[in-house]
Every structure is written in C-alpha cells, then in structure tokens.
Scaffold this active site. Structure first.
Site, short mmCIF file in Angstrom:
data_model
loop_
_atom_site.label_atom_id
_atom_site.label_comp_id
_atom_site.label_asym_id
_atom_site.label_seq_id
_atom_site.Cartn_x
_atom_site.Cartn_y
_atom_site.Cartn_z
N ALA A 157 0.84 -1.20 0.00
CA ALA A 157 0.00 0.00 0.00
C ALA A 157 0.88 1.25 0.00
CB ALA A 157 -0.89 -0.01 1.23
N GLY A 169 1.04 -5.21 1.11
CA GLY A 169 -0.07 -5.37 0.17
C GLY A 169 0.40 -5.93 -1.17
N GLU A 193 0.37 -9.52 -0.62
CA GLU A 193 -1.04 -9.94 -0.53
C GLU A 193 -1.66 -10.04 -1.93
OE1 GLU A 193 -1.80 -6.81 2.54
OE2 GLU A 193 -2.94 -8.43 3.46
N GLU A 249 4.20 -4.71 7.55
CA GLU A 249 3.17 -3.84 8.13
C GLU A 249 3.35 -3.60 9.62
OE1 GLU A 249 2.61 -6.30 6.03
OE2 GLU A 249 0.99 -5.84 4.63
N1 CAA Z 1 4.48 3.55 0.09
C1 CAA Z 1 4.92 4.76 -0.30
N2 CAA Z 1 6.20 5.05 -0.57
C2 CAA Z 1 7.09 4.04 -0.47
C3 CAA Z 1 6.72 2.76 -0.07
C4 CAA Z 1 5.34 2.51 0.20
N3 CAA Z 1 4.89 1.30 0.55
N4 CAA Z 1 7.82 1.99 -0.03
C5 CAA Z 1 8.85 2.78 -0.39
N5 CAA Z 1 8.40 4.02 -0.65
C6 CAA Z 1 9.18 5.17 -1.10
C7 CAA Z 1 10.24 5.59 -0.11
O1 CAA Z 1 9.71 6.47 0.84
C8 CAA Z 1 11.24 6.27 -1.01
O2 CAA Z 1 10.75 7.56 -1.29
P1 CAA Z 1 11.75 8.78 -1.46
O3 CAA Z 1 12.64 8.42 -2.61
O4 CAA Z 1 10.86 9.94 -1.71
O5 CAA Z 1 12.51 8.85 -0.18
C9 CAA Z 1 11.15 5.47 -2.29
O6 CAA Z 1 9.91 4.77 -2.26
C10 CAA Z 1 12.26 4.44 -2.46
O7 CAA Z 1 12.29 3.68 -1.26
P2 CAA Z 1 13.69 3.28 -0.59
O8 CAA Z 1 14.61 4.44 -0.62
O9 CAA Z 1 13.37 2.65 0.71
O10 CAA Z 1 14.20 2.23 -1.69
P3 CAA Z 1 14.93 0.86 -1.47
O11 CAA Z 1 15.21 0.31 -2.81
O12 CAA Z 1 16.05 1.01 -0.51
O13 CAA Z 1 13.86 -0.11 -0.75
C11 CAA Z 1 11.73 -1.14 -0.39
C12 CAA Z 1 12.67 -0.43 -1.40
C13 CAA Z 1 12.36 -2.48 0.01
C14 CAA Z 1 10.42 -1.36 -1.07
C15 CAA Z 1 11.59 -0.25 0.87
O14 CAA Z 1 11.25 1.05 0.43
C16 CAA Z 1 10.53 -0.69 1.84
O15 CAA Z 1 10.76 -1.59 2.62
N6 CAA Z 1 9.36 -0.03 1.81
C17 CAA Z 1 8.32 -0.23 2.81
C18 CAA Z 1 7.33 -1.24 2.31
C19 CAA Z 1 6.20 -1.39 3.28
O16 CAA Z 1 6.29 -1.12 4.47
N7 CAA Z 1 5.09 -1.92 2.77
C20 CAA Z 1 3.90 -2.14 3.55
C21 CAA Z 1 2.93 -1.06 3.29
S1 CAA Z 1 1.53 -1.22 4.34
C22 CAA Z 1 0.49 -2.27 3.51
O17 CAA Z 1 0.80 -2.77 2.47
C23 CAA Z 1 -0.83 -2.43 4.22
C24 CAA Z 1 -1.71 -3.43 3.63
O18 CAA Z 1 -1.77 -4.53 4.08
C25 CAA Z 1 -2.61 -3.07 2.55
#
Ligand code: CAA
Length: 689
Positions: free
Chosen positions: A63, A102, A105, A125
């Site tokens: 998400a 997500g 998922e 999450e």
């Molecule tokens: N939503 C919005 N923005 C996100 C994002 C997300 N889920 N994941 C990453 N981003 C953004 C980061 O903030 C970053 O933005 P900026 O460049 O503006 O700083 C950009 O994407 C790149 O991210 P990273 O610098 O972290 O890039 P990376 O290559 O080092 O890592 C990643 C990539 C492994 C995906 C890492 O970003 C990460 O772990 N993200 C978090 C993912 C997460 O927590 N997902 C769960 C969301 S909650 C959910 O999904 C609820 C549900 O059940 C529906």
C-alpha cells in the site's frame, strides 16, 4: 495521463505490468488502473491467461503509505485482491525484486506465483503498527501454515523467496528469464486448461494443525506483556484463519486493521517512518557534492574515538588514530581491537575481514600524522579550551579541504572554527553510544560551515550505515538537549524525595530503553553536570555535580546514581547517592505522573529547538530520540507523544509547573502559536538546512 499499468496481449496471454515508480506502491491510480486492466483482460475473448508483473526494481512495495492519513479511494487493496482472486481467468504473479505488504497480498490473491530467485517477500506492516489488511492474514496461512505466516508478519522481516518459510507459496522459482518463464507458464496453463486456483479455497498450509497450535502458543508467550498492539492482533487474525470461513476471517482482519490504523501506535510509527526518510535530506546536498574521504583521522581513542575508528575501518577507510602519548595510544588501539572483535562476534564483520583490517589503522602520538587526512574527528578535548587548542594545532597540519569535526555534543563550533583558517570546513558530530552500532548521527552545522563540508560528513556517516540528522551546532545538539531537559525535570523530583530508580522504572515502563539516571551513569556524572549547566533555564542544585564531586563518576568507576558491584552489571539502587543531596533516601516524595512531567519537559525543549532553528523539524527530533536514545518507536518520540496528548494540555501542564517550580518550565511561545493555529509540533518545518 500516463497509465499506471501497461496492457499487452500476445499469443492469448495478457501481461499487466504495474508502473508506479519507484517501488510500485499501490496508490489510488495504480489500484484503479489495475482493476480496469484486469476487467479488460477478463472481457477480451483472445485472452486465456493473465500475467501480473511490476516494472522497475520490484514487483510491488505494498500500500502507498502516504495515503494512510486520508480515507482510501476505491478500490482499496483488499477489494483489488478479491477482484484478482475472483477473476474467471487464471492470473499468474511474476515477482522480481520484492513483494512486500499489500504487494505480497496481491501476489497471494493471484492463482499462480512465479518468482525470480533473487526476489524477497515479506509483511513489514507490523513496523507501521499495522497487520496485513488485504487478506494476507487469511491467505498466507492457507499456503504456508500459521507458523511461517506468524514469523513473517510479527517480525516484519522480508525473506528470500527460496526460504523454506515461503517456498510453498510459489509454483516456480526462476534463476533467470522471469518474464519469458511467466509467458511459458501461462501458455502451459492455457494449453492444459488449468482453472483459476483461488487461495481462499486452498488448505495445504493447514495440514499440520499440531505444529500450528505450537507456533501460536510460542508466539503468544513471546508477546505476553508487550505493549505493541499489532503483533497480538496479527496472532488473533492468523489463528482465526484456521477456525473461520475465509470471508468471516477477512472481516475479522479488516476490523482489526481499521482499529490499528486509527490508533496512536500506528500513527506514531507512520510518523517515524516518514521522519526517518526525511531526516537525511539535507538542503546542503543540492548545493555541493561531498569530497571523497579516503583517510579518516581520529583524535582521541576513548570509547567514542575507538568506536569511530572501528566504524571507519569497517566502512573501508584508512584510519589514523592520534593519542597524546604511547601508553594512551596502546590503550586506545586495544579499545579499537575490542570493538572489532565484538563486531565479529555479532556478525557485522567476518573473521577474514577482521584479520586484515588493522593493516590500515595507524596509531600515532603526534597530530602531524594527520597531514593527509580528508576528515578529522576530534574526540579528545575534555573542555572547550582543550578542544580549541586541538583545533588550532589541526589547522596548522591538515591539508586544504580537510573537514574538521568536533565530536562533542555540546560545544561552540564557531569558537573552534575561529581557531582555524577554514571555518567553512568545521562542524560537529554526535553519535550516540555504542558508537559502532548507533543507527544515527547528528551533524551539527555551524553558521559558517560550508555545504561541501556538510555533504562530506553526511556522506561519511551514511557510509558507516548511520542515518544523518541535521542540527544547528552550538549549545548542545538535539538529543543531548532533550535528554538534559528530561534529566533536569527528573532532578526536581529526586530533590523532593522521589527515588531515582522509581523514576527510571516509570520511564522504562512508558517506553524508554533506559531511565534518565541509568543514562546519566552511562554518560558520566561530571559530563552530565556540564550538560545541565549549559541547559537554558536550568537553575538550582545540580545533583549530578554534587555526586561527581563526591567521587561518583557513574559507570566508569562503578558508582554513580547506582552501584555497579561485581555480579550487578546493570546497577543496584544506592541510597547513599541520594543521601549526598540531603533529601530523604526513602523515596517517599510524591512522584505524580512521572512520564507526563518528563515528556512535557522534552517536548517543551523540542519546541525551543525548533524556534531557535537548532532542529529543522519535529520529525528530526523524534528520529533522534527513538534512534539514538532508546525511546520506543511506537511512542513516536516526545514530539509525536505531545501531539497525541494535545498541545493545549501540554501548555497548561507547563504553565502549572512554571508557577510552582520556575522559569525552566515556561512554555515555548511556539506552543501558543500552534494552539492558536490548530497546528502540530510534528508538522513544524524550520527553514534550516
Ligand atoms: N508507500 C509509499 N512510498 C514508499 C513505499 C510505500 N509502501 N515503499 C517505499 N516508498 C518510497 C520511499 O519512501 C522512497 O521515497 P523517497 O525516494 O521519496 O525517499 C522510495 O519509495 C524508495 O524507497 P527506498 O529508498 O526505501 O528504496 P529501497 O530500494 O532502498 O527499498 C523497499 C525499497 C524495500 C520497497 C523499501 O522502500 C521498503 O521496505 N518499503 C516499505 C514497504 C512497506 O512497508 N510496505 C507495507 C505497506 S503497508 C500495507 O501494504 C498495508 C496493507 O496490508 C494493505
């Protein structure tokens, strides 16, 4: 408007590719476009199977976290997953890079799953105080079992697709050629007339009910007494997967997700998630490139200097460590060796790397040895005068363009810069203890510091694996100022007869890693005394000074607020300490709401730092306090906690304390302004950096 999903049909196979850089987060536009592309493929008579993939570096990061602060636009991720799962044509996920939250998922809602061997999957999450809310808690146990699902969801750690935990969820893992492999797989599906295989109807993951029960019991025991809410909710949802029909379990999960999303813990963790990403973005980085740092100079080999030297070596720098004489140098090098050995024991360094590393460590007893250093960090000066003398000597020996850094959290960078002919290259750095593993570093920028020096130090600490946080140098950086405010607020209680260990216990109970008096003992009571004398508004008896002058140095000489006898490394309460202050040693004073009082002091100090431009944002302050001072992330830090409790309540509490106890408690004018405007401390952005 560009579509967030591309659509292409070849040979009866529709390939739907998510295109939402940088990580294919499931924002509203992507969800809408994916739902439309899916409907189109379902209606297209030519299409026999659908492949879902992601462009760029990964399949999907879940998400869009930025959307969590407002109501979700339709279709929300759970609905999208249901659309995919209920599609009448087979949908095949082709996962490269990562599928998280997500995103995983969505993949689990597909009928078949292929992945590149390098891909990682997980449910992060929980790090946001949430649970997988798009059917993940119900679908994952059906494929991989409750134990594996709990491990993934409660730790939040992504794992390789090849790991035994998740391997059963995949039909095929491909070492290379994922896209071509997915098309071949889709062709086989069409040719063999394979039907959609809904995960909700699967039960392979349930084949070991005894194992599942054991996993649930183990996790239940581990979570007992923990304050975080999300892990317990995950446990209940995963347990429900085996007991309830899918749709009922899904509703159970949805209700738990909504409850967590609206709660303080998730709000705090989302705040920290955003703040941690914003903190390292310094304005200076756009104005000047960093200078390369091949050789690192460290002046002083105490615990900070030795920690920085070891961190520099591990990050690949050549290090010159300077001590004042041969015996001090021998002790300093032994300290570095101990830090390196510990790094091997903790798996941060291999033995092979360790064996060669000291070849590029040069111990010296003369600052002249720093003539080739690109960056010099001074950790030796015990007071302003000693530091100034070192900076004057450094100025005479280092080459042009070398960056000179004061390693003291408190200290006047302008005064140090004035000792040199290169004020633009002088700044401060504070790395919390233990230096090697601390996840962050405050960079203290002086009024004359140039962008190139800031960018260079930023690049250096980032290379050590630490998050850089900007602060204006002078009068204490962010963490030290807030801790001093916290301890001064606690001292008022101790001087009225409340036992220090009672204060520590309540603060740990609130969510601090260490109590303020444990912290003071770690820092050393003489230094703590200095910090409190430098704290604006702090007047009256300085109990740390009293104890230090009575020979109680803190952990260093095993006696401070606590006694650290053999067999009691964590310290035991010592009534003799309080007796030195001439107050009752029975701890009979009225403690009131200890966390409320100490947090009010920290939030007020934070507001002052924002007003003075010492901190750039409320988020930066919370990043420092959670990352460097052991405050629980789910509390979000003192700024987030103040916003959650309400600024009006904070100001009123401060006013009452100011009336009773004096000027230190006077509310920062910023609080009045925010209350008038309906603003939040966490949203304040100063125009520094
Ligand atoms: N939503 C919005 N923005 C996100 C994002 C997300 N889920 N994941 C990453 N981003 C953004 C980061 O903030 C970053 O933005 P900026 O460049 O503006 O700083 C950009 O994407 C790149 O991210 P990273 O610098 O972290 O890039 P990376 O290559 O080092 O890592 C990643 C990539 C492994 C995906 C890492 O970003 C990460 O772990 N993200 C978090 C993912 C997460 O927590 N997902 C769960 C969301 S909650 C959910 O999904 C609820 C549900 O059940 C529906």
């Amino acid at each position: 408007m560009a579509q967030a999903v591309s659509y292409e049909v070849t040979d009866g196979i529709a390939v739907l590719q998510m295109r939402n850089p940088p990580v294919n987060a499931l924002g509203a536009a992507l969800r809408r476009d994916l739902a439309e592309a899916l409907a189109r493929a379902v209606q297209d008579r030519e299409v026999g199977a659908i492949v879902l993939s992601g462009a760029g570096k990964g399949f999907c990061a879940g998400a869009d976290i930025a959307e969590f602060e407002a109501p979700f636009a339709d279709p929300w991720v759970p609905e999208l997953c249901d659309l995919v799962e209920n599609a009448p044509k087979p949908v095949i996920a082709a996962i490269h890079g990562f599928a998280l939250g997500g995103g995983l998922e969505l993949a689990l809602a597909c009928h078949y799953r292929l992945a590149g061997a390098e891909a990682r999957v997980g449910f992060p999450e929980v790090n946001l105080g949430l649970l997988p809310g798009a059917g993940g808690t119900q679908r994952a146990p059906r494929l991989i079992g409750a134990g594996a699902a709990l491990d993934l969801m409660i730790t939040g750690q992504p794992v390789p697709v090849t790991s035994a935990l998740v391997r059963p969820a995949f039909d095929m893992i491909l070492k290379e050629g994922l896209n071509a492999g997915a098309r071949l797989f889709a062709r086989k599906v069409i040719d063999k007339g394979m039907r959609p295989r809904r995960t909700r109807d699967q039960g392979a993951g349930f084949r070991d009910p005894a194992g599942d029960r054991k996993a649930l019991q183990t996790w239940r025991a581990r979570l007992a007494g923990k304050a975080e809410k999300a892990p317990g909710d995950i446990l209940r949802c995963v347990e429900a997967a085996a007991l309830l029909p899918f749709e009922v379990g899904q509703e159970f999960e949805r209700a738990a997700f909504d409850d967590l999303l609206g709660g303080d813990q998730s709000r705090a963790l989302r705040h920290i998630w955003r703040a941690e990403r914003a903190a390292p973005r310094f304005g200076e980085l756009a104005r000047a490139p960093p200078r390369p740092v091949a050789q690192l100079g460290i002046v002083g080999g105490g615990s900070r200097g030795a920690g920085l030297a070891a961190a520099g070596l591990i990050a690949g720098h050549e290090v010159v460590l300077v001590e004042r004489d041969a015996p001090s140098l021998t002790a300093a090098l032994a300290r570095v060796a101990r830090v390196l050995d510990r790094a091997v024991r903790r798996g941060r360094l291999t033995q092979v790397q360790r064996d060669g590393i000291e070849a590029v460590l040069h111990g010296k007893t003369d600052l002249v040895a720093l003539s080739e250093a690109d960056l010099v960090i001074e950790t030796a000066g015990h007071d302003a005068r000693a530091r100034a003398a070192i900076f004057a000597q450094l100025d005479a020996v280092v080459r042009d363009g070398a960056v000179l850094v004061s390693g003291a959290a408190y200290g006047d960078v302008e005064a140090l810069a004035a000792q040199t002919g290169c004020a633009q290259d002088v700044l401060a750095l504070h790395v919390p203890l233990p230096t090697l593993t601390a996840p962050l570093a405050e960079i203290g920028v002086g009024r004359h510091t140039g962008a190139a020096a800031v960018a260079t130090l930023h690049g250096f600490v980032t290379g050590l694996g630490k998050r850089a946080v900007w602060a204006r140098a002078g009068g204490g950086l962010i963490g030290s100022r807030l801790m001093a405010a916290c301890i001064h607020a606690a001292d008022g209680l101790v001087l009225s007869g409340v036992a220090p260990e009672r204060i520590d216990r309540d603060m740990r109970g609130w969510g601090m890693g260490f109590g303020p008096y444990q912290m003071a003992d770690m820092l050393g009571l003489a230094r703590m005394g200095d910090h409190l004398e430098a704290l604006p508004g702090a007047t009256g008896v300085n109990p740390h000074r009293v104890l230090a002058e009575a020979g109680r140095a803190g952990r260093r000489n095993r006696v401070g607020w606590y006694r650290y006898d053999a067999g009691a490394p964590r310290g035991v309460p010592d009534p003799d300490a309080v007796a030195l202050l001439g107050v009752g040693a029975d701890g009979a004073g009225d403690p009131g709401d200890i966390p409320g009082r100490l947090l009010a002091a920290m939030a007020n100090e934070g507001a002052r730092l924002l007003e003075a431009g010492i901190a750039r944002s409320g988020g930066d302050i919370d990043v420092v306090m959670t990352g460097g001072f052991g405050m629980a992330r789910w509390r979000g830090g003192p700024i987030c906690a103040a916003d959650a409790a309400g600024l009006l309540a904070l100001r009123n509490r401060l006013r009452g304390l100011a009336e009773a106890e004096g000027g230190f408690w006077t509310p920062a004018p910023l609080l009045d302004r925010l209350i008038r405007e309906g603003g939040r401390l966490g949203d304040v952005e100063a125009s520094a950096g």
